[in-house]
Design an enzyme around this catalytic site. Sequence first.
Site, PDB file in Angstrom:
ATOM      1  N   LYS A 170      -8.534  -0.692   6.350  1.00 40.10           N
ATOM      2  CA  LYS A 170      -8.482  -1.476   5.116  1.00 40.10           C
ATOM      3  C   LYS A 170      -7.639  -2.802   5.031  1.00 40.10           C
ATOM      4  CE  LYS A 170      -8.097   2.230   2.708  1.00 40.10           C
ATOM      5  NZ  LYS A 170      -8.300   3.711   2.424  1.00 40.10           N
ATOM      6  N   HIS A 183       0.766  -1.236  -0.115  1.00 39.56           N
ATOM      7  CA  HIS A 183       0.018  -0.241  -0.045  1.00 39.56           C
ATOM      8  C   HIS A 183       0.822   1.208  -0.021  1.00 39.56           C
ATOM      9  CE1 HIS A 183      -3.849   1.893   0.713  1.00 39.56           C
ATOM     10  NE2 HIS A 183      -2.981   3.108   1.205  1.00 39.56           N
TER      11      HIS A 183
HETATM   12  N1  URA Z   1      -4.650   6.643   1.656  1.00 46.14           N
HETATM   13  C1  URA Z   1      -5.771   6.088   2.427  1.00 46.14           C
HETATM   14  O1  URA Z   1      -6.289   5.033   1.966  1.00 46.14           O
HETATM   15  N2  URA Z   1      -6.157   6.794   3.408  1.00 46.14           N
HETATM   16  C2  URA Z   1      -5.624   8.190   3.807  1.00 46.14           C
HETATM   17  O2  URA Z   1      -6.174   8.746   4.595  1.00 46.14           O
HETATM   18  C3  URA Z   1      -4.660   8.694   3.025  1.00 46.14           C
HETATM   19  C4  URA Z   1      -4.138   7.939   1.779  1.00 46.14           C
END
Ligand code: URA
Length: 435
Positions: free
Chosen positions: A187, A82
């Site tokens: 997430k 990520h």
């Molecule tokens: N990416 C994300 O998924 N959330 C954020 O708050 C910032 C970047």
Amino acid sequence: MRTVDIIAKKRDGLPLSAEEIDFFVQGFTRGEIPDYQASAWAMAVLLKGMDRRETIDLTMSMARSGETLDLSHTAPLVVDKHSTGGVGDKTTLAVAPMVACLGLPVGKMSGRGLGFSGGTLDKLESIPGFRVDLSIEEFFANLKKHGIVVAGQTADLAPADGKLYALRDVTATVPSLPLIASSIMSKKIAGGADAIVLDVKTGSGAFMKTVEEALALGKIMAEIGKGIGRRVTVIISDMNQPLGKAVGNALEVREAIETLRGGGPEDFQEHCLVVAAHMLVLGEKASDADVGRRMLVEAIETGKALAKFREWIEAQGGDARVADELSLLQEAACVQTVPAPLTGYLAGVDAMEVGLTAVELGAGRMKKGDPVEHSVGIEVHRKVGDRVAGGEPLFTIHAQDETSLRKAANRLLAVCRWSQEPVEPLPLFYEVIPG
Ligand code: URA
């Protein structure tokens, strides 16, 4: 418990209890707490911060707001990566097949571009036919059969983040360490991957402007992941200038394919090798990053990585011929090169401004739900530290019409800084915290 009291408590700089945080998160997810109260709460968090315990409680509460995927029946170990968001950051497009072709399954939920920062889903959708809206069953099936899947976040995974992120985006409450950490990690927890490489960007084109802020964000995210048994490696990487050359959806897909063919800009190639090597180490396919790197170089040289890319695109309904015929990607109506206005050393190309210029051309969106134009964008031909002769190509602009092309050219020339003295190149990475 009353929402207004929770907002007031944070406004006054006091720590919220786990119960208060959960009351807020679950109430907001269920639609019982209105957007105006959630916006006030987010601003209070941005201004007053949260301590370590509150940040962890917030993350876990957001992860619990929907379902959590169990990927154990698809593969013994699934890896994810990520990025905290940047300009020209098409890393997933190259790294996912590079890693998956070596037998390490990559299952990933990605996002769309917002503001100056691009999004993997928009980039993938510039491939004719490619589908990002997979059901959870399709996500599992593709992961099992092909060892690679990248899809949009479903409404059932960390829905609190989906709702809160949309609100933060329009209430100037994105750049907050606890809100970013909880958004990303909720997430990741719900997505189910066992091992995660977090690419935390720092610089003008990143949410974390300093290395110290990026390190603090990386450390808390690693702590949250490790706390629930996930393996996490954190890489702090530079985002003061765009990554690679291409900024804009189809242009970035083209650059990722070139990289999978063994070409592509040197900085992007190196970035991908480092991120992918750490994924292989975390996923127990390589004993260390050097071994991982050698495996990856071989996978590119033998065409294995590109073959996996074709398989992935086809599995998600896309036209896999793009891997061999780049002309299948959309091309903009007006393409023009902007020459360097003077001779000197390039001292700065503000990544955020380049990102915003690409958005203005139509490559991104300023509001959730805006359509994007896949063909438009910018190629940035030179890097900070390069000596450039006046008249040499500096940018190539891909625009829908002459007016927006001219506007972009003026804006881009204004974001370059020049020096007559030699300038040090920017580092690609600042630190790696291994998992
Ligand atoms: N990416 C994300 O998924 N959330 C954020 O708050 C910032 C970047």
